[in-house]
Design a protein around this motif. Structure first.
Motif, PDB file in Angstrom:
ATOM      1  N   MET A 205      -9.553   5.985  -0.622  1.00  8.99           N
ATOM      2  CA  MET A 205     -10.399   7.174  -0.524  1.00  8.99           C
ATOM      3  C   MET A 205     -11.693   6.858   0.212  1.00  8.99           C
ATOM      4  O   MET A 205     -12.164   5.724   0.211  1.00  8.99           O
ATOM      5  CB  MET A 205     -10.744   7.706  -1.928  1.00  8.99           C
ATOM      6  CG  MET A 205      -9.607   8.327  -2.693  1.00  8.99           C
ATOM      7  SD  MET A 205     -10.180   9.074  -4.262  1.00  8.99           S
ATOM      8  CE  MET A 205     -11.194  10.441  -3.652  1.00  8.99           C
ATOM      9  N   LYS A 206     -12.255   7.890   0.826  1.00 12.04           N
ATOM     10  CA  LYS A 206     -13.599   7.800   1.394  1.00 12.04           C
ATOM     11  C   LYS A 206     -14.163   9.214   1.499  1.00 12.04           C
ATOM     12  O   LYS A 206     -13.467  10.144   1.929  1.00 12.04           O
ATOM     13  CB  LYS A 206     -13.586   7.144   2.777  1.00 12.04           C
ATOM     14  CG  LYS A 206     -14.994   6.939   3.349  1.00 12.04           C
ATOM     15  CD  LYS A 206     -14.952   6.214   4.691  1.00 12.04           C
ATOM     16  CE  LYS A 206     -16.369   5.997   5.225  1.00 12.04           C
ATOM     17  NZ  LYS A 206     -16.362   5.336   6.548  1.00 12.04           N
ATOM     18  N   LYS A 207     -15.412   9.366   1.044  1.00  9.08           N
ATOM     19  CA  LYS A 207     -16.104  10.658   1.109  1.00  9.08           C
ATOM     20  C   LYS A 207     -15.268  11.789   0.519  1.00  9.08           C
ATOM     21  O   LYS A 207     -15.182  12.892   1.088  1.00  9.08           O
ATOM     22  CB  LYS A 207     -16.504  10.975   2.548  1.00  9.08           C
ATOM     23  CG  LYS A 207     -17.539  10.005   3.113  1.00  9.08           C
ATOM     24  CD  LYS A 207     -17.936  10.376   4.524  1.00  9.08           C
ATOM     25  CE  LYS A 207     -18.975   9.404   5.072  1.00  9.08           C
ATOM     26  NZ  LYS A 207     -19.354   9.709   6.470  1.00  9.08           N
ATOM     27  N   GLY A 208     -14.624  11.494  -0.610  1.00 11.14           N
ATOM     28  CA  GLY A 208     -13.896  12.532  -1.333  1.00 11.14           C
ATOM     29  C   GLY A 208     -12.514  12.849  -0.818  1.00 11.14           C
ATOM     30  O   GLY A 208     -11.845  13.741  -1.341  1.00 11.14           O
ATOM     31  N   LYS A 209     -12.061  12.137   0.199  1.00  8.80           N
ATOM     32  CA  LYS A 209     -10.741  12.402   0.778  1.00  8.80           C
ATOM     33  C   LYS A 209      -9.828  11.186   0.641  1.00  8.80           C
ATOM     34  O   LYS A 209     -10.305  10.046   0.624  1.00  8.80           O
ATOM     35  CB  LYS A 209     -10.855  12.774   2.262  1.00  8.80           C
ATOM     36  CG  LYS A 209     -11.594  14.087   2.524  1.00  8.80           C
ATOM     37  CD  LYS A 209     -11.635  14.378   4.016  1.00  8.80           C
ATOM     38  CE  LYS A 209     -12.350  15.687   4.323  1.00  8.80           C
ATOM     39  NZ  LYS A 209     -11.592  16.867   3.812  1.00  8.80           N
ATOM     40  N   VAL A 210      -8.528  11.427   0.565  1.00  8.74           N
ATOM     41  CA  VAL A 210      -7.542  10.350   0.617  1.00  8.74           C
ATOM     42  C   VAL A 210      -7.228  10.080   2.078  1.00  8.74           C
ATOM     43  O   VAL A 210      -6.727  10.955   2.799  1.00  8.74           O
ATOM     44  CB  VAL A 210      -6.256  10.725  -0.154  1.00  8.74           C
ATOM     45  CG1 VAL A 210      -5.166   9.691   0.113  1.00  8.74           C
ATOM     46  CG2 VAL A 210      -6.528  10.812  -1.647  1.00  8.74           C
ATOM     47  N   LEU A 211      -7.535   8.856   2.529  1.00  6.12           N
ATOM     48  CA  LEU A 211      -7.306   8.498   3.924  1.00  6.12           C
ATOM     49  C   LEU A 211      -5.939   7.864   4.145  1.00  6.12           C
ATOM     50  O   LEU A 211      -5.356   7.981   5.222  1.00  6.12           O
ATOM     51  CB  LEU A 211      -8.388   7.529   4.413  1.00  6.12           C
ATOM     52  CG  LEU A 211      -9.838   7.995   4.307  1.00  6.12           C
ATOM     53  CD1 LEU A 211     -10.751   6.964   4.946  1.00  6.12           C
ATOM     54  CD2 LEU A 211     -10.019   9.354   4.966  1.00  6.12           C
ATOM     55  N   ALA A 212      -5.447   7.168   3.122  1.00  9.40           N
ATOM     56  CA  ALA A 212      -4.152   6.493   3.263  1.00  9.40           C
ATOM     57  C   ALA A 212      -3.563   6.277   1.874  1.00  9.40           C
ATOM     58  O   ALA A 212      -4.289   6.133   0.885  1.00  9.40           O
ATOM     59  CB  ALA A 212      -4.312   5.157   3.987  1.00  9.40           C
ATOM     60  N   GLU A 213      -2.240   6.234   1.819  1.00  5.68           N
ATOM     61  CA  GLU A 213      -1.554   6.034   0.544  1.00  5.68           C
ATOM     62  C   GLU A 213      -0.186   5.416   0.810  1.00  5.68           C
ATOM     63  O   GLU A 213       0.490   5.785   1.758  1.00  5.68           O
ATOM     64  CB  GLU A 213      -1.389   7.372  -0.181  1.00  5.68           C
ATOM     65  CG  GLU A 213      -0.621   7.277  -1.485  1.00  5.68           C
ATOM     66  CD  GLU A 213      -0.360   8.638  -2.114  1.00  5.68           C
ATOM     67  OE1 GLU A 213       0.331   8.675  -3.147  1.00  5.68           O
ATOM     68  OE2 GLU A 213      -0.828   9.649  -1.563  1.00  5.68           O
ATOM     69  N   GLY A 214       0.200   4.456  -0.031  1.00  5.66           N
ATOM     70  CA  GLY A 214       1.531   3.867   0.094  1.00  5.66           C
ATOM     71  C   GLY A 214       1.559   2.432  -0.387  1.00  5.66           C
ATOM     72  O   GLY A 214       0.558   1.895  -0.876  1.00  5.66           O
ATOM     73  N   THR A 215       2.706   1.802  -0.245  1.00  3.68           N
ATOM     74  CA  THR A 215       2.814   0.372  -0.528  1.00  3.68           C
ATOM     75  C   THR A 215       2.088  -0.391   0.565  1.00  3.68           C
ATOM     76  O   THR A 215       1.750   0.168   1.619  1.00  3.68           O
ATOM     77  CB  THR A 215       4.284  -0.067  -0.571  1.00  3.68           C
ATOM     78  OG1 THR A 215       4.847   0.096   0.751  1.00  3.68           O
ATOM     79  CG2 THR A 215       5.092   0.761  -1.561  1.00  3.68           C
ATOM     80  N   ILE A 216       1.854  -1.667   0.348  1.00  2.00           N
ATOM     81  CA  ILE A 216       1.177  -2.462   1.366  1.00  2.00           C
ATOM     82  C   ILE A 216       1.990  -2.468   2.662  1.00  2.00           C
ATOM     83  O   ILE A 216       1.434  -2.395   3.762  1.00  2.00           O
ATOM     84  CB  ILE A 216       0.903  -3.909   0.859  1.00  2.00           C
ATOM     85  CG1 ILE A 216       0.102  -4.704   1.880  1.00  2.00           C
ATOM     86  CG2 ILE A 216       2.173  -4.611   0.473  1.00  2.00           C
ATOM     87  CD1 ILE A 216      -1.310  -4.251   2.085  1.00  2.00           C
ATOM     88  N   GLU A 217       3.320  -2.505   2.535  1.00  2.00           N
ATOM     89  CA  GLU A 217       4.175  -2.479   3.727  1.00  2.00           C
ATOM     90  C   GLU A 217       4.058  -1.143   4.458  1.00  2.00           C
ATOM     91  O   GLU A 217       3.995  -1.099   5.699  1.00  2.00           O
ATOM     92  CB  GLU A 217       5.639  -2.733   3.343  1.00  2.00           C
ATOM     93  CG  GLU A 217       5.946  -4.136   2.857  1.00  2.00           C
ATOM     94  CD  GLU A 217       5.543  -4.363   1.408  1.00  2.00           C
ATOM     95  OE1 GLU A 217       5.218  -3.364   0.711  1.00  2.00           O
ATOM     96  OE2 GLU A 217       5.547  -5.527   0.972  1.00  2.00           O
ATOM     97  N   GLU A 218       4.041  -0.060   3.693  1.00  2.00           N
ATOM     98  CA  GLU A 218       3.913   1.266   4.314  1.00  2.00           C
ATOM     99  C   GLU A 218       2.567   1.424   5.010  1.00  2.00           C
ATOM    100  O   GLU A 218       2.490   2.005   6.107  1.00  2.00           O
ATOM    101  CB  GLU A 218       4.093   2.351   3.252  1.00  2.00           C
ATOM    102  CG  GLU A 218       5.522   2.488   2.760  1.00  2.00           C
ATOM    103  CD  GLU A 218       5.658   3.371   1.533  1.00  2.00           C
ATOM    104  OE1 GLU A 218       6.787   3.805   1.243  1.00  2.00           O
ATOM    105  OE2 GLU A 218       4.624   3.628   0.866  1.00  2.00           O
ATOM    106  N   LEU A 219       1.522   0.890   4.417  1.00  2.00           N
ATOM    107  CA  LEU A 219       0.199   0.979   5.047  1.00  2.00           C
ATOM    108  C   LEU A 219       0.154   0.151   6.328  1.00  2.00           C
ATOM    109  O   LEU A 219      -0.456   0.569   7.325  1.00  2.00           O
ATOM    110  CB  LEU A 219      -0.886   0.507   4.075  1.00  2.00           C
ATOM    111  CG  LEU A 219      -1.103   1.378   2.830  1.00  2.00           C
ATOM    112  CD1 LEU A 219      -2.192   0.779   1.945  1.00  2.00           C
ATOM    113  CD2 LEU A 219      -1.468   2.802   3.212  1.00  2.00           C
ATOM    114  N   ARG A 220       0.803  -1.006   6.312  1.00  2.00           N
ATOM    115  CA  ARG A 220       0.865  -1.820   7.540  1.00  2.00           C
ATOM    116  C   ARG A 220       1.583  -1.068   8.655  1.00  2.00           C
ATOM    117  O   ARG A 220       1.152  -1.084   9.818  1.00  2.00           O
ATOM    118  CB  ARG A 220       1.581  -3.144   7.251  1.00  2.00           C
ATOM    119  CG  ARG A 220       0.734  -4.153   6.482  1.00  2.00           C
ATOM    120  CD  ARG A 220       1.564  -5.330   6.043  1.00  2.00           C
ATOM    121  NE  ARG A 220       0.764  -6.313   5.300  1.00  2.00           N
ATOM    122  CZ  ARG A 220       1.242  -7.079   4.330  1.00  2.00           C
ATOM    123  NH1 ARG A 220       2.524  -6.985   3.970  1.00  2.00           N
ATOM    124  NH2 ARG A 220       0.455  -7.939   3.706  1.00  2.00           N
TER     125      ARG A 220
END
Length: 243
Positions: A205-220
């Motif tokens: 999260m940043k400034k009240g928003k979800v910027l990214a979500e997932g497993t570490i592999e999905e984020l990569r």
């Protein structure tokens, strides 16, 4: 098949002209550990307190096991462990459990209380006053107190801050024990190495928003970086791109 136990949809919480939580959506599955991370002021603690009903949301939906989070029955399924454990200095470890059993009107809790303390290596501290416990022991006692009413979801705010390496290891083992029992944990933390090694999924999260979500592999994959890229590098990449 994954069993969704918590669904947050378009959650908003405003303070005057500031959107502390700005229309976020995410879910938790039964029996997983999820890290909620982000810079200071990202809205992590506000999100957790809205889910728990400690803060009134402005809009959005929070559904737990198919029911609204305001439902009285739902509240018994939740446990909150703040960064600073709520330990009473002049109560013993055992008296803390007794107090929680009285709060939740649970009878015949003693045998279960001993099993819980044994599981978290606190039985030998049964008669120790709260004021004499280390921070790590206080954190574990908070978990033990929460377990008395058998909640399904634990919300834990910065649990590892200020702990020595031994206490960190013990607390992480405690979290894994809860997961093995089918409990769901949402852990708000700045400790990215812990999130990477302990959690099944990460929400940034940043400034009240979800910027990214997932497993570490999905984020990569989303960031199009190598399989060796650390969560710290991913986190910095995600949060620096959003100014």
């Amino acid at each position: 098949m994954e069993e969704k136990i918590l669904q947050v949809t378009d959650l908003k919480k405003c303070y005057k002209n500031t959107n502390a939580v700005d229309g976020i959506s995410f879910s938790l599955n039964k029996g997983e550990i999820v890290a909620l991370t982000g810079p200071n002021g990202a809205g992590k603690t506000t999100t957790i307190k809205c889910i728990l009903g400690l803060l009134r949301k402005n809009s959005g939906a929070i559904v737990i096991n198919g029911a609204d989070n305001k439902s009285k029955d739902v509240k018994y399924k939740l446990a909150y462990i703040p960064e600073t454990p709520d330990i009473y200095p002049m109560l013993t470890v055992w008296e803390h459990l007794k107090f929680m059993a009285l709060v939740y009107k649970i009878s015949n809790w003693s045998d279960n209380g001993e099993k819980i303390l044994t599981k978290f290596d606190l039985l030998d501290k049964k008669d120790e006053l709260g004021k004499n416990l280390s921070k790590g022991m206080k954190q574990k006692l908070s978990i033990c107190c929460a377990l008395i009413h058998n909640p399904e979801i634990f919300f834990i705010d910065e649990p590892l801050i200020g702990l020595d390496p031994k206490a960190v290891r013990e607390l992480k083992d405690a979290f894994r024990t809860l997961k093995e029992e089918g409990k769901t944990l949402l852990i708000s933390t700045h400790m990215l190495d812990t999130a990477e090694n302990l959690c099944d999924r990460i929400i940034v999260m940043k400034k009240g928003k979800v910027l990214a979500e997932g497993t570490i592999e999905e984020l990569r994959n989303k960031m199009k970086v190598s399989k060796d890229t650390s969560l710290e590098d991913i986190f910095l990449g995600v949060t620096e791109d959003e100014r």
